[in-house]
Structure formats: structure tokens, C-alpha cells
Write a protein that holds these residues in place. Structure first.
Motif, PDB file in Angstrom:
ATOM      1  N   UNK A 150     -35.760 -17.826 -41.022  1.00  0.00           N
ATOM      2  CA  UNK A 150     -36.414 -18.028 -39.783  1.00  0.00           C
ATOM      3  C   UNK A 150     -36.676 -19.491 -39.347  1.00  0.00           C
ATOM      4  N   UNK A 151     -36.777 -20.227 -40.637  1.00  0.00           N
ATOM      5  CA  UNK A 151     -37.073 -21.602 -40.327  1.00  0.00           C
ATOM      6  C   UNK A 151     -35.736 -22.359 -39.794  1.00  0.00           C
ATOM      7  N   UNK A 152     -34.802 -22.063 -40.265  1.00  0.00           N
ATOM      8  CA  UNK A 152     -33.419 -22.573 -39.987  1.00  0.00           C
ATOM      9  C   UNK A 152     -33.178 -22.182 -38.441  1.00  0.00           C
ATOM     10  N   UNK A 153     -33.288 -20.850 -37.998  1.00  0.00           N
ATOM     11  CA  UNK A 153     -33.233 -20.410 -36.628  1.00  0.00           C
ATOM     12  C   UNK A 153     -33.985 -21.261 -35.639  1.00  0.00           C
ATOM     13  N   UNK A 154     -35.213 -21.662 -36.134  1.00  0.00           N
ATOM     14  CA  UNK A 154     -36.272 -21.967 -34.940  1.00  0.00           C
ATOM     15  C   UNK A 154     -35.760 -23.740 -34.964  1.00  0.00           C
ATOM     16  N   UNK A 155     -35.374 -24.454 -36.042  1.00  0.00           N
ATOM     17  CA  UNK A 155     -35.097 -25.738 -36.003  1.00  0.00           C
ATOM     18  C   UNK A 155     -33.956 -25.742 -35.158  1.00  0.00           C
ATOM     19  N   UNK A 156     -32.808 -24.674 -35.312  1.00  0.00           N
ATOM     20  CA  UNK A 156     -31.581 -25.061 -34.750  1.00  0.00           C
ATOM     21  C   UNK A 156     -31.685 -24.645 -33.457  1.00  0.00           C
ATOM     22  N   UNK A 157     -32.442 -23.833 -32.855  1.00  0.00           N
ATOM     23  CA  UNK A 157     -32.981 -23.383 -31.607  1.00  0.00           C
ATOM     24  C   UNK A 157     -33.562 -24.548 -30.757  1.00  0.00           C
ATOM     25  N   UNK A 158     -34.305 -25.250 -31.573  1.00  0.00           N
ATOM     26  CA  UNK A 158     -34.888 -26.503 -30.938  1.00  0.00           C
ATOM     27  C   UNK A 158     -33.921 -27.507 -30.754  1.00  0.00           C
ATOM     28  N   UNK A 159     -33.167 -27.853 -31.634  1.00  0.00           N
ATOM     29  CA  UNK A 159     -31.959 -28.573 -31.352  1.00  0.00           C
ATOM     30  C   UNK A 159     -31.234 -28.588 -30.088  1.00  0.00           C
ATOM     31  N   UNK A 160     -30.742 -27.196 -30.256  1.00  0.00           N
ATOM     32  CA  UNK A 160     -30.121 -26.823 -28.980  1.00  0.00           C
ATOM     33  C   UNK A 160     -30.630 -27.029 -27.623  1.00  0.00           C
ATOM     34  N   UNK A 161     -31.902 -26.573 -27.718  1.00  0.00           N
ATOM     35  CA  UNK A 161     -32.855 -26.751 -26.227  1.00  0.00           C
ATOM     36  C   UNK A 161     -32.733 -28.335 -25.935  1.00  0.00           C
ATOM     37  N   UNK A 162     -32.974 -29.282 -26.800  1.00  0.00           N
ATOM     38  CA  UNK A 162     -33.331 -30.710 -26.565  1.00  0.00           C
ATOM     39  C   UNK A 162     -31.773 -30.999 -26.139  1.00  0.00           C
ATOM     40  N   UNK A 163     -30.598 -30.623 -26.872  1.00  0.00           N
ATOM     41  CA  UNK A 163     -29.173 -30.927 -26.273  1.00  0.00           C
ATOM     42  C   UNK A 163     -29.135 -30.600 -24.868  1.00  0.00           C
ATOM     43  N   UNK A 164     -29.559 -29.069 -24.519  1.00  0.00           N
ATOM     44  CA  UNK A 164     -29.459 -28.785 -23.238  1.00  0.00           C
ATOM     45  C   UNK A 164     -30.007 -29.669 -22.256  1.00  0.00           C
ATOM     46  N   UNK A 165     -31.447 -29.841 -22.642  1.00  0.00           N
ATOM     47  CA  UNK A 165     -32.200 -30.730 -21.764  1.00  0.00           C
ATOM     48  C   UNK A 165     -31.571 -32.159 -21.650  1.00  0.00           C
ATOM     49  N   UNK A 166     -30.577 -32.749 -22.280  1.00  0.00           N
ATOM     50  CA  UNK A 166     -30.216 -34.125 -22.347  1.00  0.00           C
ATOM     51  C   UNK A 166     -28.808 -34.222 -21.419  1.00  0.00           C
ATOM     52  N   UNK A 167     -28.349 -32.864 -21.128  1.00  0.00           N
ATOM     53  CA  UNK A 167     -27.111 -32.985 -20.229  1.00  0.00           C
ATOM     54  C   UNK A 167     -27.464 -33.635 -18.822  1.00  0.00           C
ATOM     55  N   UNK A 168     -26.661 -34.601 -18.373  1.00  0.00           N
ATOM     56  CA  UNK A 168     -26.870 -35.495 -17.207  1.00  0.00           C
ATOM     57  C   UNK A 168     -26.695 -34.409 -16.080  1.00  0.00           C
ATOM     58  N   UNK A 169     -27.428 -34.660 -14.904  1.00  0.00           N
ATOM     59  CA  UNK A 169     -27.260 -34.185 -13.655  1.00  0.00           C
ATOM     60  C   UNK A 169     -25.803 -34.452 -13.164  1.00  0.00           C
ATOM     61  N   UNK A 170     -25.255 -35.473 -13.111  1.00  0.00           N
ATOM     62  CA  UNK A 170     -23.986 -35.582 -12.501  1.00  0.00           C
ATOM     63  C   UNK A 170     -22.944 -34.805 -13.197  1.00  0.00           C
ATOM     64  N   UNK A 171     -22.991 -34.231 -14.571  1.00  0.00           N
ATOM     65  CA  UNK A 171     -22.050 -33.415 -15.191  1.00  0.00           C
ATOM     66  C   UNK A 171     -22.327 -32.135 -14.808  1.00  0.00           C
ATOM     67  N   UNK A 172     -23.795 -31.634 -14.382  1.00  0.00           N
ATOM     68  CA  UNK A 172     -24.185 -30.268 -13.996  1.00  0.00           C
ATOM     69  C   UNK A 172     -23.442 -30.263 -12.485  1.00  0.00           C
ATOM     70  N   UNK A 173     -23.685 -31.395 -11.622  1.00  0.00           N
ATOM     71  CA  UNK A 173     -23.203 -31.159 -10.306  1.00  0.00           C
ATOM     72  C   UNK A 173     -21.646 -31.130 -10.294  1.00  0.00           C
ATOM     73  N   UNK A 174     -21.030 -31.924 -11.207  1.00  0.00           N
ATOM     74  CA  UNK A 174     -19.555 -31.710 -10.950  1.00  0.00           C
ATOM     75  C   UNK A 174     -18.825 -30.217 -11.621  1.00  0.00           C
ATOM     76  N   UNK A 175     -19.619 -29.839 -12.635  1.00  0.00           N
ATOM     77  CA  UNK A 175     -19.474 -28.362 -13.090  1.00  0.00           C
ATOM     78  C   UNK A 175     -19.510 -27.346 -11.838  1.00  0.00           C
ATOM     79  N   UNK A 176     -20.784 -27.385 -11.324  1.00  0.00           N
ATOM     80  CA  UNK A 176     -21.283 -26.324 -10.347  1.00  0.00           C
ATOM     81  C   UNK A 176     -20.290 -26.708  -8.957  1.00  0.00           C
ATOM     82  N   UNK A 177     -19.660 -27.816  -8.697  1.00  0.00           N
ATOM     83  CA  UNK A 177     -18.932 -28.005  -7.605  1.00  0.00           C
ATOM     84  C   UNK A 177     -17.226 -27.314  -8.055  1.00  0.00           C
ATOM     85  N   UNK A 178     -16.811 -27.723  -9.129  1.00  0.00           N
ATOM     86  CA  UNK A 178     -15.801 -26.878  -9.505  1.00  0.00           C
ATOM     87  C   UNK A 178     -15.756 -25.490  -9.809  1.00  0.00           C
ATOM     88  N   UNK A 179     -16.840 -24.899 -10.104  1.00  0.00           N
ATOM     89  CA  UNK A 179     -16.949 -23.431 -10.176  1.00  0.00           C
ATOM     90  C   UNK A 179     -17.258 -22.955  -8.776  1.00  0.00           C
TER      91      UNK A 179
END
Length: 99
Positions: A4-33
């Protein structure tokens, strides 16, 4: 509990990584999709970043609190030996008393 400790820490790292994705990259992905999709506002990215960071912080805090509680809940060898000797003495005393 370690899982449970490991799952919570890995989830926290994944959420921070998701929050750090640049808006331009999201815009390009949405436009291509879906090129006809409406433009996503910058405030939506700020709100998403705040939510993801807050959730990651809460998850990390929970993981470290859980580690602390787990460490405090463990018995030392002396405590365990004392409890066992007290329990056996109580059982011996009950067996000696007449019914």
C-alpha cells in the motif's frame, strides 16, 4: 502494508508527472486526434495542474503517515516477551485456582 505504501507513492509520482505535461503537447495531441474539437482554455490546465498536484500531495502525505503508524504499531522484542510472560502467568494462576 508495504504494498500500500508503494502504491500510494507511485500514484503520487504519476499524478505529478501528469500535471507536468505541457499545454502545447496536449493541444497537439487533441488536434491530431480530433481536429474539429474546441480549443481547451489555459485556465483548464491551471485547474487540472492544481487538482493533480493537490491529489499527489495528499497521496504522498497519506503514504508517509501510514508508514509512521505502521512503524509505531510494531512491537519490540522486549514488549512481546513481556506480554507473553504476563499471559502465561495469568493462565497458570487461573489453572491453580479451584473452580
Amino acid at each position: 502494508m508495504l504494498t500500500l505504501h508503494v502504491i500510494l507513492i507511485v500514484l503520487a509520482v504519476a499524478l505529478v508527472a501528469m500535471g507536468r505535461i505541457e499545454a502545447d503537447r496536449i493541444h497537439r495531441g487533441c488536434e491530431s486526434f480530433n481536429p474539429s474539437a474546441p480549443e481547451i482554455s489555459g485556465s483548464a490546465f491551471v485547474a487540472a495542474h492544481a487538482v493533480l498536484s493537490g491529489t499527489a500531495g495528499a497521496g504522498a502525505f497519506s503514504a508517509f503517515q501510514l508508514m509512521s503508524v505502521t512503524a509505531d504499531a510494531e512491537w519490540s522484542h522486549g514488549e512481546l516477551s513481556s506480554m507473553v510472560s504476563q499471559a502465561t502467568a495469568a493462565v497458570d494462576q487461573q489453572e491453580r485456582e479451584p473452580a
